[in-house]
Each structure stands twice: as structure tokens, then as C-alpha cells.
Enzyme design. Sequence first.
Site, short mmCIF file in Angstrom:
data_model
loop_
_atom_site.label_atom_id
_atom_site.label_comp_id
_atom_site.label_asym_id
_atom_site.label_seq_id
_atom_site.Cartn_x
_atom_site.Cartn_y
_atom_site.Cartn_z
N LEU A 1 42.75 -31.75 -26.48
CA LEU A 1 43.24 -32.44 -25.29
C LEU A 1 43.59 -33.91 -25.55
O LEU A 1 44.33 -34.51 -24.79
CB LEU A 1 42.20 -32.37 -24.17
CG LEU A 1 41.88 -30.99 -23.59
CD1 LEU A 1 40.86 -31.13 -22.47
CD2 LEU A 1 43.13 -30.30 -23.09
N SER A 2 43.07 -34.47 -26.61
CA SER A 2 43.25 -35.89 -26.89
C SER A 2 44.71 -36.23 -27.17
O SER A 2 45.31 -35.69 -28.11
CB SER A 2 42.40 -36.29 -28.10
OG SER A 2 42.82 -37.52 -28.64
#
Length: 219
Positions: free
Chosen positions: A10-11
Site C-alpha cells: 500500500l505504501s
Amino acid sequence: MPIDFYYLPLSPPCRAAMLLAKAVGVHLNLKTVDVLKGEQMSPEFLKINPQHTIPTLNDNGFVLWESRCIMGYLVDKYAKDDSLYPKDPRARAIVDQRLYFDIGTLNESLTKCYYPVLTGKTKVIDEENIKDLENAFETLDMFLDGRRFAASVNLTIADFSIVVTVSTAESFGFDVGRYDNVAAWYENCKKALERFDYEEINAKSAKKFGEIYKSRLEA
């Protein structure tokens, strides 16, 4: 040997570096570090990166973090040519300027605006932070006037970095379409990055990230 890459899907910075690795044909040995569970503070990871940030790259003992530095390094060492990060001082300076704008202004404004909700510190967005983000997008829109890509006639690592920031803003509900030049550039980037698994690496993760943000805003 494969290059170890410590990341979380998700980063946004991790996504940018992963897209770039695909573009230069570098295989990454993916190692998940769940910062939401505090895994970045484990003794094992702190030995690798005392700043405990992701992404972190370990290229056979050469350790590097900060996504924009990682992208520049991968191009310099592994790319077939320098089109993604030109060696010409003036051309590279423009790319660097766009990267610094992203980390210091655009992404910084995005973080201040939305991350307090993501981290559970508040459920209300500060209107001043929204204005700062709008100002950052207005500046980006000026940068992109008459340009197909952010820093050159072709893709550069500046586009990889900025497109992830813009897609993340969009996933949180920010109206990217208000900015004509940004909107046109955004579509160009998505098409150009399709061959580097843009949908799988960035679009799907940005959507999930946005869903998490919205769930915490509405909770």
C-alpha cells in the site's frame, strides 16, 4: 542475485520504486515490512535501516532507502540507457527539481491533509491543509503546461514518483480532473506505464489505500 526490497504494497513510495524496477528489468526479492504492526522497529530491520523506513533496498550488501534515491540508483546501475534519469546535468537537474517538488511540496501536502485520518488522529480534514494541497496541484499544473511528461519529452523517474502521489490523492477523493494539464499528463502516464504492471502495482494498491482512508473518515 536478486535484490532484496523491503516494502508494503500500500505504501506510495514503495509502489513508485517497484514500477521503476519493472521498467529497468530488475527483479526484486520482495520482503514485507508491515509498518502498521510496527515491524519496521524490529532489531533485524533496524540493523539494515536505522531510520526504519520503507522502501529499503539491499543490493548484495549495498543498502539504500528513500524511493527517489532508489529509483535513481536503479537507473544508473541497471538501465540500458539514461532516458529515465538523464546524465546531462541540465536535464537531470529538471528531473531532480520535480522530484524535490514531489517530496517537499506535493506529497508533503498530501500527507498533512489525509494521513491524520489514516492514523486515527482525527476524522476531520483541516481546510487549510486542503488549500495547501490545491496550491501544490496548481503549481504542478503550471509545470505541466505544454508538456507530455513532467520533466522531459519522455518518461523519467519524476513521472514515476509524481504519478503515485497523484493517484493516491485521487484515491482519497481529491478531484484531480480540476487541473487540465495534470489530468492530461495523468492519462499519458497511465498509458505509458501499463507495460510496467501499473494496474497491479499501483492502481489496485492506491484503491485499497483509499478505501482504508474512507473507512476511517466515515467511522
